[in-house]
Design an enzyme around this catalytic site. Sequence first.
Site, PDB file in Angstrom:
ATOM      1  N   THR A  15       0.818  -1.214   0.000  1.00  0.00           N
ATOM      2  CA  THR A  15       0.000   0.000   0.000  1.00  0.00           C
ATOM      3  C   THR A  15       0.851   1.262   0.000  1.00  0.00           C
ATOM      4  O   THR A  15       0.536   2.249  -0.675  1.00  0.00           O
ATOM      5  CB  THR A  15      -0.917   0.015   1.246  1.00  0.00           C
ATOM      6  OG1 THR A  15      -1.815  -1.079   1.135  1.00  0.00           O
ATOM      7  CG2 THR A  15      -1.706   1.299   1.359  1.00  0.00           C
ATOM      8  N   ASP A  55       1.615  -6.589  -4.425  1.00  0.00           N
ATOM      9  CA  ASP A  55       0.734  -6.570  -3.262  1.00  0.00           C
ATOM     10  C   ASP A  55       1.257  -7.728  -2.417  1.00  0.00           C
ATOM     11  O   ASP A  55       1.496  -8.820  -2.943  1.00  0.00           O
ATOM     12  CB  ASP A  55      -0.712  -6.838  -3.723  1.00  0.00           C
ATOM     13  CG  ASP A  55      -1.708  -6.720  -2.584  1.00  0.00           C
ATOM     14  OD1 ASP A  55      -1.517  -7.421  -1.567  1.00  0.00           O
ATOM     15  OD2 ASP A  55      -2.663  -5.948  -2.705  1.00  0.00           O
ATOM     16  N   SER A  56       1.447  -7.529  -1.121  1.00  0.00           N
ATOM     17  CA  SER A  56       2.124  -8.577  -0.350  1.00  0.00           C
ATOM     18  C   SER A  56       1.312  -9.862  -0.249  1.00  0.00           C
ATOM     19  O   SER A  56       1.850 -10.908   0.118  1.00  0.00           O
ATOM     20  CB  SER A  56       2.534  -8.071   1.031  1.00  0.00           C
ATOM     21  OG  SER A  56       1.435  -8.023   1.903  1.00  0.00           O
ATOM     22  N   THR A  87       1.530  -4.615   4.170  1.00  0.00           N
ATOM     23  CA  THR A  87       1.335  -5.014   5.573  1.00  0.00           C
ATOM     24  C   THR A  87       0.739  -6.407   5.718  1.00  0.00           C
ATOM     25  O   THR A  87       0.926  -7.062   6.733  1.00  0.00           O
ATOM     26  CB  THR A  87       0.414  -4.013   6.302  1.00  0.00           C
ATOM     27  OG1 THR A  87      -0.848  -3.971   5.638  1.00  0.00           O
ATOM     28  CG2 THR A  87       1.014  -2.623   6.353  1.00  0.00           C
ATOM     29  N   ASP A  88      -0.011  -6.861   4.683  1.00  0.00           N
ATOM     30  CA  ASP A  88      -0.772  -8.098   4.850  1.00  0.00           C
ATOM     31  C   ASP A  88       0.081  -9.306   5.226  1.00  0.00           C
ATOM     32  O   ASP A  88      -0.317 -10.118   6.059  1.00  0.00           O
ATOM     33  CB  ASP A  88      -1.578  -8.402   3.580  1.00  0.00           C
ATOM     34  CG  ASP A  88      -2.736  -7.436   3.405  1.00  0.00           C
ATOM     35  OD1 ASP A  88      -3.073  -6.733   4.393  1.00  0.00           O
ATOM     36  OD2 ASP A  88      -3.312  -7.366   2.304  1.00  0.00           O
ATOM     37  N   LYS A 158       0.129  -8.853  12.363  1.00  0.00           N
ATOM     38  CA  LYS A 158      -0.810  -7.803  11.932  1.00  0.00           C
ATOM     39  C   LYS A 158      -2.125  -8.048  12.672  1.00  0.00           C
ATOM     40  O   LYS A 158      -2.758  -9.085  12.486  1.00  0.00           O
ATOM     41  CB  LYS A 158      -1.030  -7.834  10.416  1.00  0.00           C
ATOM     42  CG  LYS A 158      -1.913  -6.688   9.939  1.00  0.00           C
ATOM     43  CD  LYS A 158      -2.040  -6.590   8.431  1.00  0.00           C
ATOM     44  CE  LYS A 158      -2.927  -5.398   8.070  1.00  0.00           C
ATOM     45  NZ  LYS A 158      -3.192  -5.253   6.651  1.00  0.00           N
ATOM     46  N   TYR A 278      -2.561 -30.409  30.554  1.00  0.00           N
ATOM     47  CA  TYR A 278      -3.729 -31.289  30.475  1.00  0.00           C
ATOM     48  C   TYR A 278      -3.349 -32.678  29.969  1.00  0.00           C
ATOM     49  O   TYR A 278      -2.368 -32.837  29.221  1.00  0.00           O
ATOM     50  CB  TYR A 278      -4.778 -30.680  29.542  1.00  0.00           C
ATOM     51  CG  TYR A 278      -5.415 -29.426  30.108  1.00  0.00           C
ATOM     52  CD1 TYR A 278      -6.409 -29.507  31.080  1.00  0.00           C
ATOM     53  CD2 TYR A 278      -4.995 -28.172  29.692  1.00  0.00           C
ATOM     54  CE1 TYR A 278      -6.969 -28.356  31.609  1.00  0.00           C
ATOM     55  CE2 TYR A 278      -5.553 -27.016  30.218  1.00  0.00           C
ATOM     56  CZ  TYR A 278      -6.544 -27.119  31.180  1.00  0.00           C
ATOM     57  OH  TYR A 278      -7.099 -25.990  31.719  1.00  0.00           O
TER      58      TYR A 278
HETATM   59  N1  ASP Z   1      -2.725  -5.405   0.391  1.00  0.00           N
HETATM   60  C1  ASP Z   1      -1.656  -4.567   0.846  1.00  0.00           C
HETATM   61  C2  ASP Z   1      -0.385  -5.385   0.879  1.00  0.00           C
HETATM   62  O1  ASP Z   1      -0.184  -6.128   1.791  1.00  0.00           O
HETATM   63  C3  ASP Z   1      -1.970  -4.022   2.187  1.00  0.00           C
HETATM   64  C4  ASP Z   1      -0.954  -3.068   2.753  1.00  0.00           C
HETATM   65  O2  ASP Z   1       0.145  -2.917   2.296  1.00  0.00           O
HETATM   66  O3  ASP Z   1      -1.293  -2.417   3.752  1.00  0.00           O
HETATM   67  O4  ASP Z   1       0.388  -5.303  -0.037  1.00  0.00           O
END
Ligand code: ASP
Length: 331
Positions: A15, A55-56, A87-88, A158, A278
């Site tokens: 992004t 895009d990640s 970020t993804d 995240k 457990y």
């Molecule tokens: N879809 C984007 C990515 O991960 C989201 C981001 O960067 O915030 O490339």
Amino acid sequence: MKKEKHILLMTTGGTIASRQGTEGLEPGGPKELEQEIANLSAYYDVRVRDIFCLDSSNIRPDEWQAIAAAVFEERGKCDGIVIAHGTDTMAYTASALTFMLPGIDIPVVFTGSQLPLSHMLSDGPDNLRTAFAMAASGIPGVFVAFDRKVMLGCRSVKVRASGFSAFESINTGYIARVTDRGLAIAEENLPVCAGPAALRPEISKNVFLLKLTPGLSPAIFEALAEMGYKGVVIEAFGLGGINVLNRGLHGIRRAVEMGISVVVTTQCLYDSANLRVYQVGNRLLDMGVIQGWDMTSEAAMTKLMWGIGQGMTPEEIKKLFEISLAGEITL
Ligand code: ASP
């Protein structure tokens, strides 16, 4: 002002470097970061290297290897590296690089943003500044810098899809925060890492992350074995609870017998799994299941992928999970 630190900015898309396309936000390249690079150049000697533009969500282990190789190649030529990344899947990439670059001897700092830099109110400039300050700190390791906080890459998750405070440091404190004194480093949270720096990028893709749900069919484990999986990370309930009634354990036993490494973590974000508490957990341990303790799923997955990729036997993988390589697990 004399610019003492040479910081390399690697761009991988996300992004932060995206622009509005006909189908929504699409990844752009270093061009989208030009203005911010000019601003940062007032403080640092900045060089930019474009690695790829994705895009990640589309980043795979092959891309982790490309980034790791680029970092290793550049590490003698700069004081620190900032990696602009979506970020993804940033937590996966940061965790994977932690294992692929053991003993890394410079700061390698991932960052990104929730709003593109082209937006007037983007969080990108702030995140980049925190990342650059960390990259100039001289503290070696792989980190994530976001929302004025710096954390270990292998502890980051995240936690917000759109909020600006998108990442959390799970089960360990922040490495640094931006304060009224500048970047304040929390020395007590730094892991002890042994050198020398190496590039060990071999990684297996045959690892499956399974989130346990009530009533899950135990046949899933045999199906995974048949599909060629060599490792499974189970996100179990609470402290590591797994359904054992109705042949629930049978599938896991078969998987372990077939040479699959099974690591159990918890689907709770905070605190640690502990199979010793457990009866159900102790039965699993007797079968050879591995404790993931308080690791994030991202770190457990990538550590297992890495261990298998390095050619380790199931016995060696068990031992690998009994040690902390870079602060990814509390022992
Ligand atoms: N879809 C984007 C990515 O991960 C989201 C981001 O960067 O915030 O490339």
